[in-house]
Scaffold this motif. Structure first.
Motif, mmCIF file in Angstrom:
data_model
loop_
_atom_site.group_PDB
_atom_site.id
_atom_site.type_symbol
_atom_site.label_atom_id
_atom_site.label_comp_id
_atom_site.label_asym_id
_atom_site.label_seq_id
_atom_site.Cartn_x
_atom_site.Cartn_y
_atom_site.Cartn_z
ATOM 1 N N ASN A 1 -16.537 -10.259 14.063
ATOM 2 C CA ASN A 1 -16.626 -11.127 15.073
ATOM 3 C C ASN A 1 -15.686 -12.295 14.714
ATOM 4 O O ASN A 1 -15.805 -13.068 13.800
ATOM 5 C CB ASN A 1 -18.141 -11.729 15.496
ATOM 6 N N HIS B 1 -15.023 -14.996 16.466
ATOM 7 C CA HIS B 1 -15.481 -16.502 16.526
ATOM 8 C C HIS B 1 -16.515 -16.836 15.488
ATOM 9 O O HIS B 1 -16.359 -17.794 14.883
ATOM 10 C CB HIS B 1 -16.290 -16.522 17.695
ATOM 11 N N SER C 1 -10.903 -18.324 24.791
ATOM 12 C CA SER C 1 -11.586 -17.069 25.493
ATOM 13 C C SER C 1 -12.197 -17.456 27.021
ATOM 14 O O SER C 1 -13.041 -16.491 27.362
ATOM 15 C CB SER C 1 -12.421 -16.249 24.461
ATOM 16 N N ASN D 1 -11.483 -10.932 27.582
ATOM 17 C CA ASN D 1 -12.600 -11.402 26.868
ATOM 18 C C ASN D 1 -13.630 -11.129 27.779
ATOM 19 O O ASN D 1 -13.628 -11.592 29.193
ATOM 20 C CB ASN D 1 -12.622 -12.822 26.236
ATOM 21 N N THR E 1 -19.235 -12.483 25.183
ATOM 22 C CA THR E 1 -18.731 -12.840 23.937
ATOM 23 C C THR E 1 -19.080 -14.433 23.773
ATOM 24 O O THR E 1 -19.371 -14.875 22.628
ATOM 25 C CB THR E 1 -17.245 -12.724 23.697
ATOM 26 N N ASN E 2 -18.591 -15.132 24.872
ATOM 27 C CA ASN E 2 -18.775 -16.528 24.782
ATOM 28 C C ASN E 2 -20.227 -16.829 24.481
ATOM 29 O O ASN E 2 -20.629 -17.914 23.730
ATOM 30 C CB ASN E 2 -18.267 -17.293 25.859
ATOM 31 N N ASP F 1 -22.548 -15.210 23.013
ATOM 32 C CA ASP F 1 -22.666 -15.044 21.760
ATOM 33 C C ASP F 1 -22.202 -16.023 20.538
ATOM 34 O O ASP F 1 -22.879 -16.546 19.548
ATOM 35 C CB ASP F 1 -21.959 -13.819 21.303
ATOM 36 N N THR F 2 -21.375 -16.640 21.109
ATOM 37 C CA THR F 2 -20.441 -17.676 20.244
ATOM 38 C C THR F 2 -21.191 -18.987 20.063
ATOM 39 O O THR F 2 -21.648 -19.479 19.409
ATOM 40 C CB THR F 2 -19.072 -17.879 20.739
#
Ligand SMILES: Nc1ncnc2c1ncn2[C@@H]1O[C@H](COP(=O)(O)OP(=O)(O)OP(=O)(O)O)[C@@H](O)[C@H]1O
Length: 897
Positions: free
Chosen positions: A408, A410, A436, A452, A456-457, A459-460
């Motif tokens: 990952n 990030h 992203s 993206n 994902t964001n 998760d970040t």
């Protein structure tokens, strides 16, 4: 030069007295500087850089100016030269020779005499046949020491004093700087802070620092750059919407980037469509610099040639950033795969991003317009590599290469940035995460092959929150909050804000993430923090350490009663010695601070950066009066008020302190020494010091000093006079204690003995000067001073303490204290009704006719009452029992003082 003239805006230049190599990343330095109001008393005009300084006898010959990248060092030196050339300033200078280290680097291997070096760069001097420079007033400017590749070895380089002697350029420079060569010449060296320590201590007269634009100067700059008032107003209000943008704008070059982008985008966009984050702004900047194939509303397409070059530049930016390199020479470019032949293509296309800086001798050096541009391109490169080729450049494990583990990007980036001790990847991380965001993905359309997803964001965000809860130092977490903000997650901050406003926030049970959120909230607050009162949050060392970044933005810090230990003092000391610290008032009273801690604190107090005006130290300095003296007498000391009350300084301490007070650097106006156990000798030291340096002190607080003073003014060794003691009073063998007893004592008859119901005793000592003494007692008692001639027989009233005009008495019972003279009870404004004191102090001043009583049990001592009279004969301490108040076993003891 015309352009420079037009655009030049005054920058904030300050005298710093010492240079400090901050290892912090430049962005953190600017953040710190921008949060703090600068000190106007330290500001100077660039024209006056060689002007004599107050407090300095010698003329200023050598000046070192530091400043982070893009803050305007080069432009400032150029402006100085221009003003001189145009006869606008410094007309006493005959010759001004500006050099850059970049140009000098190329001559590294060559040998010159100083005359030849000057002629090499300024051939006019050769034509004019000027050779004897000693006759002239010269100024040498050396810009960009941070770029120097010369081995400036001040210790071993040979000494050269003759301007015609040849030597390598670095030898000429070290001799110029040391003042061996052309000692009358003036020198101005500029550098980024990290390289400042190449110049040895003591070889420059003044160190100054460019702090960039303050708010008024920002406005000035945009007015000059944009020349359209409406646009300027829009830009200014846009910048104020984001603390991050506002911070960046302290750096002139960032103002330039901002203006370039905003001038363009404000033509077509409304306020709500303007870039929301720094990242978006930098993407726009890149777009403006690139050649677009076509314009289709906001969707801009990247041209194929620019795509390739962006990737190549990004690669260079990233690889060099990892090594901390910001200036590249041709070899660095080749290493990063940029073909030298095509370099001009890059510099031609991205003129305002990637610059070629050619010195006179065709030595090519390259750099990005600003470190932030390099960081942005590096992040973009890392992002594109991951998105387009599944390569995680930040995962050094190499597993991604073998596809053994899904990595990952990030997560790796957050951890890598956190590992950096000085935050050198902070801005890179902010850019990378923000790329992203859907809005930015849209802008990158054409550079990206796949998009993206918002998962994902999320998760970040979760990953960052986990890290925030893992107990990182607050300083590190601030950047993570900026990241969360950029990623549009405000939950943690909002939650904490709500708990704060509802009063539910219990400091004792805050999680590390909540602490960090609290700091972030306090730091982002619009209101300037004038006073930081630790108790408002929690009176603990933990709170102190957590909230330190907030304290650093305050002018006044109240840390009294906060259980601080040595560790806090160490930290406080570094706050006081930090370059931009603005702390004016510090209250440390009532903390159990150990001796070693005081030593630590004093190094901060003695720092030239310390701007403290008021210090309340509590029980801290008793053993460190010498240190205290040296603090108040340092040249840079700004201390105006010092409160060391209740420290056991004693006379010896005051003697040491007085050496500081006597020093002309000491500008103390208020000194509080209440309860410091000072006697008359201590006062003598004070008086003599203050008369040697009389111009500043306005208030000297010596409360409670008089008592102690009198204790030793006349060392009284009081003794009870057995010949006066009533037979129901037992006097101890040492004549110090008297106790009421049932059994009559076998005292012989004596004319001076009290009899009948006057259970009284006098002391042997007649008081005729000033004296102070204390007694301890048990049970009801009369404490008095009396003429010796007080009657012993006859009418009882004439013998009784307090019932005649021969004595002045305090009657002390369980009900309280009353004061009697000549049968009259004195009205006491202060009605003493609390518990009976068990120690009483008495002060007698014969010449002024005063008798004062104090409750010596309480701390500080409490004044009870003062009789005023005119004495006609010495008076004797006297004690009495009885009159319906007495009880057997009542006792009075004279105290040893
Ligand atoms: N006083 C100023 N007024 C207006 N613009 C300025 C000023 N100072 C700097 N700038 C802008 O910032 C740019 C960079 O400034 P300069 O090269 O002087 O910075 P520097 O401190 O020498 O940076 P570096 O350490 O990176 O060499 C200038 O080209 C100009 O656009």
């Amino acid at each position: 030069t015309k352009f420079q003239e037009e655009i030049y805006t005054e920058v904030y230049l300050a005298v710093t007295e010492s240079r400090e190599v901050s290892m912090q990343h430049e962005i953190r330095q600017v953040e710190a500087a921008s949060r703090k109001t600068t000190r106007p008393e330290k500001a100077i005009k660039y024209k006056d850089i060689f002007k004599d300084r107050p407090g300095r006898d010698e003329p200023v010959k050598k000046v070192l100016t530091t400043g982070v990248s893009g803050i305007g060092k080069t432009l400032l030196t150029e402006k100085f030269c221009l003003d001189w050339a145009d006869d606008r300033a410094n007309q006493d200078i005959h010759f001004l020779f500006p050099f850059t280290f970049r140009e000098l680097n190329v001559l590294k291997e060559k040998k010159f005499s100083l005359i030849e070096l000057i002629q090499h760069f300024f051939p006019e001097t050769k034509d004019a046949e000027i050779s004897n420079f000693e006759e002239y007033r010269l100024v040498f400017v050396f810009d960009g020491l941070d770029e120097s590749r010369l081995p400036l070895d001040f210790r071993t380089n040979k000494i050269v004093t003759d301007v015609t002697e040849t030597a390598s350029v670095d030898v000429l420079l070290t001799n110029l700087i040391k003042g061996k060569l052309l000692p009358s010449a003036r020198l101005w060296i500029t550098t980024r802070p990290t390289a400042a320590n190449q110049i040895p201590d003591g070889s420059v007269d003044v160190v100054t620092e460019i702090l960039g634009f303050n708010d008024a100067q920002k406005l000035d700059y945009f007015k000059k750059k944009c020349k359209d008032d409406q646009l300027v107003n829009r830009i200014m209000s846009y910048i104020k919407t984001s603390p991050a943008l506002n911070t960046m704008c302290h750096i002139p070059v960032c103002c330039w980037i901002m203006a370039t982008v905003l001038e363009e985008v404000m033509k077509t966009r409304e306020e709500e469509e303007l870039p929301k984050t720094l990242t978006e702004l930098y993407i726009n900047f890149l777009q403006i610099q690139s050649i677009f194939n076509n314009r289709n509303g906001l969707e801009l397409e990247w041209s194929a040639p620019s795509k390739e070059k962006i990737l190549n530049l990004g690669k260079l930016a990233f690889e060099q950033l990892q090594k901390g390199i910001l200036i590249f020479y041709e070899s660095d470019l080749t290493k990063s795969g940029i073909n030298l032949k095509s370099v001009s293509l890059y510099t031609g296309m991205f003129t305002d991003i990637f610059k070629e800086e050619t010195g006179q001798n065709q030595d090519k050096a390259f750099r990005f317009t600003h470190l932030s541009v390099q960081e942005f391109l590096a992040a973009l490169y890392v992002h594109l590599k991951f998105m387009n080729s599944d390569v995680n450049l930040l995962d050094e494990s190499g597993y991604w290469m073998l596809s053994m583990r899904k990595t990952n990007l990030h997560h790796s980036a957050v951890d890598k940035a956190l590992q950096s001790p000085n935050g050198h990847l902070d801005l890179f991380l902010r850019f990378l995460l923000c790329l992203s965001l859907p809005t930015n993905q849209k802008l990158l359309n054409g550079l990206l092959q796949k998009k993206n997803n918002s998962q994902t964001n999320q998760d970040t965000i979760k990953f960052i929150k986990d890290r925030l809860d893992s107990g990182l130092s607050t300083e590190k977490t601030i950047n993570l909050f900026h990241c969360l903000k950029d990623l549009n997650d405000h939950s943690l901050v909002e939650e904490t804000k709500q708990s704060m406003s509802s009063g539910r926030l219990s400091m004792e049970s805050l999680s590390p993430a909540q602490w960090s959120a609290l700091v972030f909230i306090l730091l982002s607050s619009e209101e300037e923090m004038d006073m930081f009162d630790l108790k408002k949050y929690s009176a603990s060392e933990q709170a102190f350490l957590r909230l330190l970044p907030v304290l650093e933005t305050a002018k006044r810090a109240l840390l009294g009663f906060c259980n601080l230990s040595k560790r806090s003092l160490e930290v406080m000391s570094s706050v006081l010695s930090a370059q931009y610290n603005i702390l004016k008032e510090l209250d440390l009273s009532n903390n159990e601070l150990q001796d070693s801690g005081v030593k630590l604190l004093s190094s901060g107090l003695e720092s030239p950066h310390c701007s403290l005006e008021i210090l309340r130290s509590g029980v801290t300095f008793s053993l460190h009066c010498e240190t205290l003296a040296s603090i108040i007498s340092t040249q840079s000391s700004c201390l105006k008020e010092l409160d060391v009350s209740n420290n056991e300084l004693k006379d010896s301490g005051v003697e040491s302190l007085s050496t500081g007070l006597r020093n002309s650097n000491c500008t103390l106006e208020i000194l509080r020494l209440s309860g410091c156990q000072i006697t008359v000798n201590g006062c003598k030291y004070l008086a003599s010091a203050l008369s040697a340096n009389p111009n500043h002190m306005k208030e000297l607080d010596l409360k409670r000093i008089q008592l102690k003073l009198l204790k030793t003014d006349k060392m009284l060794s009081l003794e009870l006079d057995l010949n006066t003691a009533h037979r129901n009073l037992k006097v101890s063998d040492d004549r110090k204690t008297v106790t009421v007893v049932r059994e009559e004592q076998p005292y012989p008859d004596h004319l001076e003995r009290f009899e009948h119901c006057c259970w009284q005793v006098l002391c042997k000592n007649g008081l005729a000067g000033r004296s102070y003494w204390e007694v301890e007692m048990k049970g009801p008692v009369i404490i008095a001073v009396s003429y010796k001639r007080i009657s012993r027989r006859g009418n009882t009233a004439d013998c009784r303490l307090g019932w005649n005009d021969q004595c002045w008495s305090l009657v002390c019972t369980e009900k309280g204290c009353s004061f009697w003279h000549n049968k009259e009870e004195k009205t006491v404004s202060f009605y003493y009704s609390s518990l009976m004191p068990n120690r009483i102090g008495v002060y007698v001043d014969y010449s002024t006719g005063t008798v004062s009583f104090y409750n010596a049990t309480s701390n500080p001592m409490l004044h009870l009452y003062t009789f005023h009279t005119k004495f006609t004969a010495p008076v004797y301490p006297a004690f009495g029992f009885g009159f319906g108040l007495w009880s057997y076993d009542s006792t009075v003891s004279l105290c040893d003082l």
